[in-house]
Design an enzyme around this catalytic site. Structure first.
Site, PDB file in Angstrom:
ATOM      1  N   LYS A 117      17.645  24.343  44.424  1.00 19.94           N
ATOM      2  CA  LYS A 117      18.204  23.022  44.750  1.00 19.94           C
ATOM      3  C   LYS A 117      17.213  21.903  44.377  1.00 19.94           C
ATOM      4  O   LYS A 117      17.601  20.919  43.758  1.00 19.94           O
ATOM      5  CB  LYS A 117      18.525  22.920  46.250  1.00 19.94           C
ATOM      6  CG  LYS A 117      19.535  23.948  46.740  1.00 19.94           C
ATOM      7  CD  LYS A 117      19.928  23.712  48.188  1.00 19.94           C
ATOM      8  CE  LYS A 117      18.789  23.891  49.178  1.00 19.94           C
ATOM      9  NZ  LYS A 117      18.262  25.276  49.260  1.00 19.94           N
ATOM     10  N   ARG A 144      22.986  21.230  56.567  1.00 24.94           N
ATOM     11  CA  ARG A 144      22.710  22.666  56.709  1.00 24.94           C
ATOM     12  C   ARG A 144      23.509  23.269  57.850  1.00 24.94           C
ATOM     13  O   ARG A 144      23.413  24.474  58.083  1.00 24.94           O
ATOM     14  CB  ARG A 144      21.230  22.872  56.989  1.00 24.94           C
ATOM     15  CG  ARG A 144      20.413  23.325  55.784  1.00 24.94           C
ATOM     16  CD  ARG A 144      18.975  23.418  56.242  1.00 24.94           C
ATOM     17  NE  ARG A 144      18.137  24.276  55.481  1.00 24.94           N
ATOM     18  CZ  ARG A 144      17.275  23.866  54.560  1.00 24.94           C
ATOM     19  NH1 ARG A 144      17.225  22.621  54.210  1.00 24.94           N
ATOM     20  NH2 ARG A 144      16.470  24.732  53.975  1.00 24.94           N
ATOM     21  N   ARG A 193       6.491  31.509  44.728  1.00 24.26           N
ATOM     22  CA  ARG A 193       6.495  30.051  44.502  1.00 24.26           C
ATOM     23  C   ARG A 193       5.156  29.434  44.900  1.00 24.26           C
ATOM     24  O   ARG A 193       4.604  29.745  45.950  1.00 24.26           O
ATOM     25  CB  ARG A 193       7.617  29.446  45.339  1.00 24.26           C
ATOM     26  CG  ARG A 193       7.737  27.944  45.231  1.00 24.26           C
ATOM     27  CD  ARG A 193       9.089  27.464  45.638  1.00 24.26           C
ATOM     28  NE  ARG A 193       9.287  27.458  47.083  1.00 24.26           N
ATOM     29  CZ  ARG A 193      10.383  26.977  47.665  1.00 24.26           C
ATOM     30  NH1 ARG A 193      11.379  26.519  46.932  1.00 24.26           N
ATOM     31  NH2 ARG A 193      10.505  26.992  48.977  1.00 24.26           N
ATOM     32  N   ARG A 196       3.665  27.487  50.328  1.00 25.24           N
ATOM     33  CA  ARG A 196       4.196  26.917  51.565  1.00 25.24           C
ATOM     34  C   ARG A 196       4.092  27.949  52.684  1.00 25.24           C
ATOM     35  O   ARG A 196       4.352  29.129  52.457  1.00 25.24           O
ATOM     36  CB  ARG A 196       5.674  26.544  51.359  1.00 25.24           C
ATOM     37  CG  ARG A 196       5.873  25.148  50.847  1.00 25.24           C
ATOM     38  CD  ARG A 196       7.285  24.868  50.453  1.00 25.24           C
ATOM     39  NE  ARG A 196       8.294  25.203  51.455  1.00 25.24           N
ATOM     40  CZ  ARG A 196       9.582  24.908  51.342  1.00 25.24           C
ATOM     41  NH1 ARG A 196      10.015  24.258  50.276  1.00 25.24           N
ATOM     42  NH2 ARG A 196      10.450  25.247  52.267  1.00 25.24           N
ATOM     43  N   ARG A 238      14.539  32.645  57.248  1.00 22.50           N
ATOM     44  CA  ARG A 238      15.249  31.493  56.649  1.00 22.50           C
ATOM     45  C   ARG A 238      16.564  31.937  56.015  1.00 22.50           C
ATOM     46  O   ARG A 238      17.567  31.223  56.088  1.00 22.50           O
ATOM     47  CB  ARG A 238      14.354  30.813  55.615  1.00 22.50           C
ATOM     48  CG  ARG A 238      13.201  30.051  56.261  1.00 22.50           C
ATOM     49  CD  ARG A 238      12.112  29.738  55.268  1.00 22.50           C
ATOM     50  NE  ARG A 238      12.513  28.792  54.250  1.00 22.50           N
ATOM     51  CZ  ARG A 238      11.932  28.707  53.050  1.00 22.50           C
ATOM     52  NH1 ARG A 238      10.963  29.531  52.714  1.00 22.50           N
ATOM     53  NH2 ARG A 238      12.337  27.815  52.204  1.00 22.50           N
TER      54      ARG A 238
HETATM   55  P1  AMP Z   1      13.537  23.264  52.596  1.00 23.75           P
HETATM   56  O1  AMP Z   1      12.382  22.616  51.931  1.00 23.75           O
HETATM   57  O2  AMP Z   1      14.842  22.584  52.298  1.00 23.75           O
HETATM   58  O3  AMP Z   1      13.597  24.752  52.374  1.00 23.75           O
HETATM   59  O4  AMP Z   1      13.321  23.066  54.180  1.00 23.75           O
HETATM   60  C1  AMP Z   1      12.178  23.591  54.828  1.00 23.75           C
HETATM   61  C2  AMP Z   1      12.424  23.649  56.321  1.00 23.75           C
HETATM   62  O5  AMP Z   1      12.681  22.332  56.839  1.00 23.75           O
HETATM   63  C3  AMP Z   1      13.632  24.460  56.749  1.00 23.75           C
HETATM   64  O6  AMP Z   1      13.359  25.854  56.825  1.00 23.75           O
HETATM   65  C4  AMP Z   1      13.923  23.844  58.128  1.00 23.75           C
HETATM   66  O7  AMP Z   1      13.000  24.291  59.094  1.00 23.75           O
HETATM   67  C5  AMP Z   1      13.645  22.371  57.868  1.00 23.75           C
HETATM   68  N1  AMP Z   1      14.861  21.661  57.389  1.00 23.75           N
HETATM   69  C6  AMP Z   1      15.063  21.103  56.163  1.00 23.75           C
HETATM   70  N2  AMP Z   1      16.283  20.541  56.079  1.00 23.75           N
HETATM   71  C7  AMP Z   1      16.863  20.750  57.284  1.00 23.75           C
HETATM   72  C8  AMP Z   1      18.136  20.435  57.827  1.00 23.75           C
HETATM   73  N3  AMP Z   1      19.071  19.783  57.094  1.00 23.75           N
HETATM   74  N4  AMP Z   1      18.410  20.809  59.105  1.00 23.75           N
HETATM   75  C9  AMP Z   1      17.488  21.457  59.845  1.00 23.75           C
HETATM   76  N5  AMP Z   1      16.277  21.809  59.396  1.00 23.75           N
HETATM   77  C10 AMP Z   1      15.953  21.450  58.125  1.00 23.75           C
END
Ligand code: AMP
Length: 216
Positions: A13, A88, A127, A160, A171
């Site tokens: 994404k 999400r 990654r 990360r 996740r």
């Molecule tokens: P990402 O970089 O999109 O994989 O997000 C990393 C982490 O941020 C996720 O595993 C969640 O803990 C938190 N996070 C990101 N976007 C959301 C969302 N829309 N709702 C809830 N938690 C989020």
């Protein structure tokens, strides 16, 4: 143009949002990036979010909805955007819908990237991201020239915290439980565009653009 990018962690994404931004100009808004910046800055929001993120759980809806509402309002009355990592949950999708309805502006496309589970795990566990400029690498399929050092700016490449094996599994489970139902939510509204997310980033970009332009 208003686009939501949907897909499990590791589906690409963020990569596609960056490439699409270069093509169509709409701002790339990543809730994960906003939350990581809040954590790094030790803000109230960051303190509230940190534990959830480390465990691979979702940050509670009211926190994320408040944050994205504020961010979208910065883009004026008729915002264009590519949302990466939001919504999400169905509650978040309903909040986004209410935001758009309140401004009488439609969502144009929901791009759902499809990638097999073993490929997601391979992508996430390898990654690496530059701590300085954010450039992304993969230890085997897209390595930097000097291991651990960014080709672009010389910054250190980091993994990360939530890209470690146990957290990746958590996740993906959260995705299946809370986020996968959004496909039906958007399909019912005629917005869902399912795209094969395997292959190179430019190949995936072309599939997305062909669909958005009505060529496929
Ligand atoms: P990402 O970089 O999109 O994989 O997000 C990393 C982490 O941020 C996720 O595993 C969640 O803990 C938190 N996070 C990101 N976007 C959301 C969302 N829309 N709702 C809830 N938690 C989020």
């Amino acid at each position: 143009m208003r686009i939501v990018l949907l897909g499990p962690p590791g589906a690409g994404k963020g990569t596609q949002a960056k490439l699409m931004h270069e093509r169509i100009g709409a701002p790339h808004i990543s809730t994960g990036d906003l939350l990581r910046a809040a954590v790094a800055g030790h803000s109230e929001l960051g303190v509230a979010a940190q534990g959830y993120m480390q465990r691979g759980e979702l940050v509670p809806d009211p926190v994320v909805i408040g944050m994205i509402d504020e961010r979208l309002q910065q883009n004026g009355a008729n915002p264009s955007f590519m949302l990466d990592g939001f919504p999400r949950t169905v509650t978040q999708a309903e909040a986004l819908q209410a935001f758009l309805d309140g401004r009488h502006i439609p969502l144009d496309h929901v791009v759902s990237l499809q990638v097999p589970r073993d490929e997601l795990i391979r992508r996430l566990s390898g990654r690496r991201t530059c701590g300085q400029c954010g450039a992304m690498y993969h230890i085997s399929s897209e390595p930097s020239r000097v291991p651990g050092v960014c080709d672009r700016c010389g910054g250190a490449l980091l993994q990360r915290d939530d890209d470690r094996e146990e957290t990746i599994r958590a996740r993906l489970e959260v995705y299946d439980r809370s986020t996968a139902p959004l496909a039906a939510f958007y399909d019912a509204r005629g917005l869902l565009r399912e795209i094969d997310g395997t292959g190179s980033a430019p190949q995936v970009l072309e599939r997305i653009m062909a669909r958005i332009d009505g060529r496929a």
